[in-house]
Design a protein around this motif. Structure first.
Motif, PDB file in Angstrom:
ATOM      1  N   THR A 251       9.665  11.933  20.431  1.00 46.50           N
ATOM      2  CA  THR A 251      10.208  13.183  20.931  1.00 46.50           C
ATOM      3  C   THR A 251      11.675  12.977  21.274  1.00 46.50           C
ATOM      4  O   THR A 251      12.212  11.879  21.138  1.00 46.50           O
ATOM      5  CB  THR A 251       9.467  13.628  22.207  1.00 46.50           C
ATOM      6  OG1 THR A 251       9.770  12.693  23.275  1.00 46.50           O
ATOM      7  CG2 THR A 251       7.959  13.656  21.981  1.00 46.50           C
ATOM      8  N   ARG A 252      12.312  14.048  21.717  1.00 53.90           N
ATOM      9  CA  ARG A 252      13.725  13.921  22.091  1.00 53.90           C
ATOM     10  C   ARG A 252      13.899  12.994  23.286  1.00 53.90           C
ATOM     11  O   ARG A 252      15.003  12.541  23.572  1.00 53.90           O
ATOM     12  CB  ARG A 252      14.308  15.290  22.402  1.00 53.90           C
ATOM     13  CG  ARG A 252      13.742  15.958  23.647  1.00 53.90           C
ATOM     14  CD  ARG A 252      14.365  17.314  23.852  1.00 53.90           C
ATOM     15  NE  ARG A 252      13.956  17.951  25.099  1.00 53.90           N
ATOM     16  CZ  ARG A 252      14.377  19.141  25.485  1.00 53.90           C
ATOM     17  NH1 ARG A 252      15.211  19.821  24.737  1.00 53.90           N
ATOM     18  NH2 ARG A 252      13.980  19.657  26.626  1.00 53.90           N
ATOM     19  N   ASN A 253      12.818  12.701  24.011  1.00 50.76           N
ATOM     20  CA  ASN A 253      12.879  11.804  25.162  1.00 50.76           C
ATOM     21  C   ASN A 253      12.456  10.374  24.823  1.00 50.76           C
ATOM     22  O   ASN A 253      12.220   9.573  25.718  1.00 50.76           O
ATOM     23  CB  ASN A 253      11.982  12.349  26.284  1.00 50.76           C
ATOM     24  CG  ASN A 253      12.512  13.645  26.862  1.00 50.76           C
ATOM     25  OD1 ASN A 253      13.689  13.744  27.198  1.00 50.76           O
ATOM     26  ND2 ASN A 253      11.660  14.652  26.964  1.00 50.76           N
ATOM     27  N   ASP A 254      12.353  10.065  23.552  1.00 49.15           N
ATOM     28  CA  ASP A 254      11.946   8.725  23.145  1.00 49.15           C
ATOM     29  C   ASP A 254      12.937   7.702  23.700  1.00 49.15           C
ATOM     30  O   ASP A 254      14.150   7.823  23.475  1.00 49.15           O
ATOM     31  CB  ASP A 254      11.898   8.639  21.619  1.00 49.15           C
ATOM     32  CG  ASP A 254      11.128   7.422  21.139  1.00 49.15           C
ATOM     33  OD1 ASP A 254      11.516   6.302  21.532  1.00 49.15           O
ATOM     34  OD2 ASP A 254      10.151   7.596  20.395  1.00 49.15           O
TER      35      ASP A 254
ATOM     36  N   PHE B 251      18.534  12.307  19.993  1.00 47.74           N
ATOM     37  CA  PHE B 251      17.689  13.226  20.784  1.00 47.74           C
ATOM     38  C   PHE B 251      17.099  14.344  19.912  1.00 47.74           C
ATOM     39  O   PHE B 251      16.853  15.442  20.369  1.00 47.74           O
ATOM     40  CB  PHE B 251      18.472  13.852  21.947  1.00 47.74           C
ATOM     41  CG  PHE B 251      19.163  12.859  22.836  1.00 47.74           C
ATOM     42  CD1 PHE B 251      18.494  11.741  23.313  1.00 47.74           C
ATOM     43  CD2 PHE B 251      20.497  13.021  23.191  1.00 47.74           C
ATOM     44  CE1 PHE B 251      19.132  10.820  24.132  1.00 47.74           C
ATOM     45  CE2 PHE B 251      21.146  12.103  24.007  1.00 47.74           C
ATOM     46  CZ  PHE B 251      20.456  11.000  24.475  1.00 47.74           C
TER      47      PHE B 251
ATOM     48  N   ARG C   2      18.351  18.023  30.636  1.00 44.76           N
ATOM     49  CA  ARG C   2      16.883  18.017  30.709  1.00 44.76           C
ATOM     50  C   ARG C   2      16.268  16.766  30.088  1.00 44.76           C
ATOM     51  O   ARG C   2      15.048  16.605  30.103  1.00 44.76           O
ATOM     52  CB  ARG C   2      16.323  19.252  30.006  1.00 44.76           C
ATOM     53  CG  ARG C   2      16.690  20.566  30.682  1.00 44.76           C
ATOM     54  CD  ARG C   2      15.859  21.720  30.139  1.00 44.76           C
ATOM     55  NE  ARG C   2      16.131  21.980  28.736  1.00 44.76           N
ATOM     56  CZ  ARG C   2      17.018  22.856  28.297  1.00 44.76           C
ATOM     57  NH1 ARG C   2      17.746  23.562  29.162  1.00 44.76           N
ATOM     58  NH2 ARG C   2      17.200  23.043  27.005  1.00 44.76           N
ATOM     59  N   LEU C   3      17.090  15.899  29.538  1.00 44.12           N
ATOM     60  CA  LEU C   3      16.564  14.705  28.892  1.00 44.12           C
ATOM     61  C   LEU C   3      15.993  13.717  29.896  1.00 44.12           C
ATOM     62  O   LEU C   3      16.493  13.570  31.014  1.00 44.12           O
ATOM     63  CB  LEU C   3      17.672  14.020  28.090  1.00 44.12           C
ATOM     64  CG  LEU C   3      18.187  14.765  26.859  1.00 44.12           C
ATOM     65  CD1 LEU C   3      19.408  14.059  26.293  1.00 44.12           C
ATOM     66  CD2 LEU C   3      17.110  14.886  25.795  1.00 44.12           C
ATOM     67  N   GLU C   4      14.946  13.033  29.494  1.00 42.28           N
ATOM     68  CA  GLU C   4      14.364  11.964  30.286  1.00 42.28           C
ATOM     69  C   GLU C   4      14.695  10.635  29.612  1.00 42.28           C
ATOM     70  O   GLU C   4      15.202  10.591  28.500  1.00 42.28           O
ATOM     71  CB  GLU C   4      12.844  12.153  30.381  1.00 42.28           C
ATOM     72  CG  GLU C   4      12.425  13.502  30.965  1.00 42.28           C
ATOM     73  CD  GLU C   4      10.941  13.772  30.814  1.00 42.28           C
ATOM     74  OE1 GLU C   4      10.217  12.854  30.360  1.00 42.28           O
ATOM     75  OE2 GLU C   4      10.514  14.904  31.110  1.00 42.28           O
ATOM     76  N   ASN C   5      14.413   9.544  30.306  1.00 37.57           N
ATOM     77  CA  ASN C   5      14.613   8.201  29.759  1.00 37.57           C
ATOM     78  C   ASN C   5      16.055   7.936  29.336  1.00 37.57           C
ATOM     79  O   ASN C   5      16.309   7.209  28.372  1.00 37.57           O
ATOM     80  CB  ASN C   5      13.679   7.961  28.562  1.00 37.57           C
ATOM     81  CG  ASN C   5      12.221   8.068  28.927  1.00 37.57           C
ATOM     82  OD1 ASN C   5      11.810   7.620  29.992  1.00 37.57           O
ATOM     83  ND2 ASN C   5      11.428   8.676  28.059  1.00 37.57           N
ATOM     84  N   VAL C   6      17.012   8.530  30.053  1.00 38.20           N
ATOM     85  CA  VAL C   6      18.425   8.266  29.806  1.00 38.20           C
ATOM     86  C   VAL C   6      18.997   7.601  31.050  1.00 38.20           C
ATOM     87  O   VAL C   6      18.921   8.162  32.154  1.00 38.20           O
ATOM     88  CB  VAL C   6      19.205   9.563  29.491  1.00 38.20           C
ATOM     89  CG1 VAL C   6      20.679   9.258  29.270  1.00 38.20           C
ATOM     90  CG2 VAL C   6      18.620  10.241  28.250  1.00 38.20           C
TER      91      VAL C   6
ATOM     92  N   ARG D 175      24.236   8.382  30.705  1.00 41.97           N
ATOM     93  CA  ARG D 175      24.629   9.738  31.125  1.00 41.97           C
ATOM     94  C   ARG D 175      26.135   9.797  31.384  1.00 41.97           C
ATOM     95  O   ARG D 175      26.792  10.808  31.071  1.00 41.97           O
ATOM     96  CB  ARG D 175      23.856  10.165  32.369  1.00 41.97           C
ATOM     97  CG  ARG D 175      22.389  10.474  32.101  1.00 41.97           C
ATOM     98  CD  ARG D 175      21.721  11.190  33.247  1.00 41.97           C
ATOM     99  NE  ARG D 175      20.314  11.398  32.989  1.00 41.97           N
ATOM    100  CZ  ARG D 175      19.806  12.391  32.264  1.00 41.97           C
ATOM    101  NH1 ARG D 175      20.615  13.284  31.735  1.00 41.97           N
ATOM    102  NH2 ARG D 175      18.512  12.501  32.070  1.00 41.97           N
TER     103      ARG D 175
END
Length: 349
Positions: free
Chosen positions: A33-36, A112, A306-310, A315
């Protein structure tokens, strides 16, 4: 004969990332997903490119306008706007998204799942062309006499015509019979009855089938596709006729402006076309129009928030992103509410 746009590797880093293209990466498929969390590797490579005094351009994977996002509308525009590196014409930059699904790169990697990644040398870039399509057309229909390579070129630029199959989507209305579904169910049944009272004294289970209507009969509208013959029109103009320019500095992370061609974006002089190869016709270009919109900074910032795992470090890297600023050089028209601001070819003096 094909019209090539060679690319030049500038360093070991750009050999890894592939100059002016989406970076090859350990995970190339659409899995995840975009949060990979594996996107951290790509962010590290972007950071290394910036520290190597290269520039990185991100291109948001969004349509020109919300009304043009349907597959049926994709025949109305293309996204291959060509930017040429002024210092070395072999280096070019363009969005890789292909409205002809037969030509899409199924192994392309998107940061992403939403941004093309382009690693470019710093310097000035000139808008010198675009790739478009003429659908339901064959090269033979152009009626171009034979000529030597270069005999069909013009002072304002050249349209290179070549054959290609194009996947066209369309809607049709079809009759559909009613659909039914059968489900196996279980119910309790009496297996033994008291002779005197008639009361059930033993229970068991029995399976039975129940059929229900899932869909009513009637006409339905469906989307289908067909492959049709097309002429790919690659319009190229000389640097002095460039429609626009932009400049990249080493270490810059830039979000690209939105640029696209409204089909047909080109105009060429058919009477002067020459068939220089069985699969290539050259025609003097008379006009080319590219539509532009500002870089989608608000969309991008909200998407990345809204991204996770960053990580905080990544950032911080993404927060340095700036919007691309282009300088119009061609004829600038009035803004269209759907297509944007047009830039057209200036005639050579």
């Amino acid at each position: 004969m094909t019209l090539t746009r060679p690319r030049l590797a500038l360093s070991a880093l750009t050999l890894t990332l592939a100059l002016s293209g989406c970076a090859p990466h350990p995970f190339l498929s659409a899995e995840g997903t975009r949060n990979d969390p594996r996107y951290a590797q790509l962010l590290d490579l972007i950071d290394a490119a910036l520290k190597d005094d290269m520039a990185v351009v991100l291109v948001a994977d969004i349509m020109p306008h919300r009304s043009l996002g349907d597959a049926l509308e994709m025949t109305k525009w293309t996204s291959h706007v060509i930017w040429m590196f002024e210092k070395d014409p072999r280096i070019t930059f363009s969005r890789r998204f292909e409205t002809n699904s037969l030509q899409r790169d199924k192994k392309a990697t998107y940061l992403f799942q939403a941004f093309e990644v382009h690693i470019l040398p710093p310097g000035k870039y000139l808008l010198t062309g675009g790739d478009d399509y003429k659908l339901n057309a064959l090269l033979e229909q152009v009626g171009a006499p034979s000529g030597k390579v270069g005999s069909g070129r013009g002072a304002n630029g050249t349209a290179y015509l070549s054959p290609e199959l194009y996947r066209e989507f369309y809607r049709e209305t079809n009759w559909r019979d009613a659909t039914y579904g059968t489900e196996t169910k279980t119910r309790k049944v009496c297996t033994a009855v008291h002779m005197a009272s008639g009361a059930c004294v033993s229970w068991g289970e029995q399976q039975y089938s129940e059929t229900t209507q899932l869909g009513a009969a009637g006409y339905v509208e469906e989307t289908d596709s067909r492959d049709i013959p097309a002429i790919k029109v690659q319009a190229r103009i000389p640097p002095q006729q460039a429609l626009a320019s932009f400049t990249l500095k080493g270490g810059q992370l830039v979000l690209s402006q939105r640029m696209h061609l409204k089909t047909p974006s080109y105009k060429y002089r058919q009477s002067a076309c020459r068939a220089v190869d069985p699969k290539m016709i050259e025609c003097p270009l008379e006009d080319l129009t590219v539509y532009t919109r500002p870089a989608p900074m608000e969309f991008t910032q909200k998407y990345m928030e809204r991204l996770e795992n960053v990580s905080d470090e990544h950032r911080k890297l993404l927060s340095t992103m700036i919007p691309m600023q282009i300088t119009p050089l061609g004829k600038q028209g009035m803004e269209d509410p759907v297509w944007g601001v047009p830039l057209s070819l200036r005639k050579a003096k």
